[in-house]
Design an enzyme around this catalytic site. Structure first.
Site, mmCIF file in Angstrom:
data_model
loop_
_atom_site.group_PDB
_atom_site.id
_atom_site.type_symbol
_atom_site.label_atom_id
_atom_site.label_comp_id
_atom_site.label_asym_id
_atom_site.label_seq_id
_atom_site.Cartn_x
_atom_site.Cartn_y
_atom_site.Cartn_z
ATOM 1 N N GLU A 45 0.923 -0.685 0.060
ATOM 2 C CA GLU A 45 -0.393 -0.022 -0.705
ATOM 3 C C GLU A 45 0.975 1.451 0.045
ATOM 4 O O GLU A 45 1.644 1.409 0.637
ATOM 5 C CB GLU A 45 -0.597 0.097 1.365
ATOM 6 C CG GLU A 45 -1.624 1.347 1.816
ATOM 7 C CD GLU A 45 -2.025 1.523 2.703
ATOM 8 O OE1 GLU A 45 -3.500 1.868 3.036
ATOM 9 O OE2 GLU A 45 -1.703 0.465 3.743
ATOM 10 N N CYS A 90 -5.105 -3.039 2.954
ATOM 11 C CA CYS A 90 -4.560 -2.775 4.070
ATOM 12 C C CYS A 90 -5.830 -3.408 5.285
ATOM 13 O O CYS A 90 -6.231 -4.812 5.228
ATOM 14 C CB CYS A 90 -3.882 -1.176 4.417
ATOM 15 S SG CYS A 90 -3.259 -0.977 6.380
ATOM 16 N N LYS A 148 -9.583 1.826 -1.853
ATOM 17 C CA LYS A 148 -9.359 1.551 -0.730
ATOM 18 C C LYS A 148 -10.534 1.962 -0.376
ATOM 19 O O LYS A 148 -11.178 3.396 -0.333
ATOM 20 C CB LYS A 148 -8.344 1.697 0.245
ATOM 21 C CG LYS A 148 -9.158 1.149 2.176
ATOM 22 C CD LYS A 148 -7.529 1.588 2.446
ATOM 23 C CE LYS A 148 -7.113 1.300 4.049
ATOM 24 N NZ LYS A 148 -6.252 1.249 4.785
#
Length: 346
Positions: free
Chosen positions: A47, A196, A128
């Site tokens: 990430e 993540c 995300k």
């Protein structure tokens, strides 16, 4: 039908706040070259790979903030990053790269892309969805902040599974399949991408595997000691890091098993600016929940394994045969409610 691929997580160690992005990209290229020596066909980077994890900082200067983002529609043409994509195509290695994206409307996204070496272009993008942390800094000046809600917008692309070409020889294609033949588990590999904190949310994994995903990939930046974010009592640093690493592996192994898919996690890790500690723990996991390979350091490291996607079939067709065993009539709250609503008091 064997569907073997040699894959790797490219873990990346400390990247300081004043690091030159071009120097960081050269580190990534060196990892890619090591992957080529091991005949790897897919490399997953972390990430926000290209810079320090800037959401830990309260940044008031727009000029400084802008340097952490990639601007424009096509990250493969970003001047600082183009050499990485050129190297990937030259080596014939697909890559997953996480970065901070600034779109033409000025919105910030925590993004990753899948670059296909055989196609010579990005074939899938993910933003995300589950942004952790807070919008404003913690009052405690000693706290490590997590300001993703300040700098990023929750992802708007959903969880689109996709097929990656050129990785499995003799994969079934529309042009080669005879009418009536089953193609399940025989086509080009089906992938899904997360970033993540998304890895902690089982809904994301399930949506991907409802589309047949055989491999879930994700990068992460996870603090080794972030008690303010967790809302728990402070722990000794070594115990806090061990707990964070345990949870990181737990969610990867459990979700790989419960969704009968392989997974690759890639960490940005180490001690940024001599102060901000990030866990390592990059790993490649099997559909049975076993770790096949994992990082042994908190530095730049290539974690490699040969996987056979046909091993997904046992879980997908027996233990977790969705068509036979899922009971969607009982899952109503999943997409109707966010916060907790407890039963009435007795």
């Amino acid at each position: 039908m064997s569907r073997q691929i040699t894959v790797a997580a490219a873990q990346v160690g400390a990247v300081h706040r004043d690091a030159d992005k071009k120097d960081t990209v050269q580190r990534l290229i060196r990892l890619l070259q090591k992957a080529a020596e091991k005949e790897v066909k897919l490399v997953v980077f972390p990430e926000c790979t290209l810079t320090t994890f800037f959401p830990r900082h309260f940044i008031e200067s727009q000029e400084e903030l802008d340097k952490y983002f990639e601007h424009g529609e096509d990250v493969t043409q970003s001047p600082d990053v183009k050499p990485l994509f050129d190297e990937a195509r030259s080596q014939g290695i697909d890559i997953v790269l996480g970065y901070a994206e600034r779109d033409p409307d000025g919105k910030g996204w925590n993004t990753c892309v899948y670059f296909s070496a055989s196609e010579g272009k990005v074939i899938s993008k993910y933003r995300k969805v589950h942004l952790p942390g807070t919008k404003e800094p913690f009052a405690d000046p000693a706290a490590t902040n997590q300001l993703e809600k300040r700098y990023f917008t929750p992802g708007n692309l959903g969880f689109p599974a996709f097929r990656a070409p050129g990785l499995v020889p003799d994969a079934a294609k529309q042009s080669t399949v005879k009418e009536g033949d089953s193609t399940t588990g025989k086509g080009d590999p089906i992938f899904g991408m997360l970033i993540c904190n998304d890895r902690r949310w089982p809904e994301a994994w399930r949506i991907y595997t409802l589309q047949g995903a055989e491999l879930i990939v994700f990068g992460f930046n996870t603090g080794a000691n972030m008690s303010h974010l967790w809302g728990s009592k402070p722990m000794p640093p070594d115990k806090a890091e061990a707990e964070a690493l345990f949870h990181s592996k737990l969610v990867q192994q459990a979700n790989s098993y419960m969704n009968a898919c392989f997974s690759i996690s890639s960490a940005r890790c180490g001690l940024d600016d001599g102060k901000y500690d990030l866990i390592g723990g990059s790993a490649i996991c099997s559909p049975e929940g076993h770790i096949l390979a994992e990082a042994k350091t908190k530095e730049d490291e290539l974690v490699v394994a040969k996987i056979d996607l046909s091993e997904c079939r046992q879980g997908k067709e027996k233990t977790f045969d969705y068509a036979r065993h899922r009971r969607i009539e009982t899952y109503g709250l999943i997409d109707k409610q966010t916060g907790v609503v407890e039963p009435d008091l007795l």
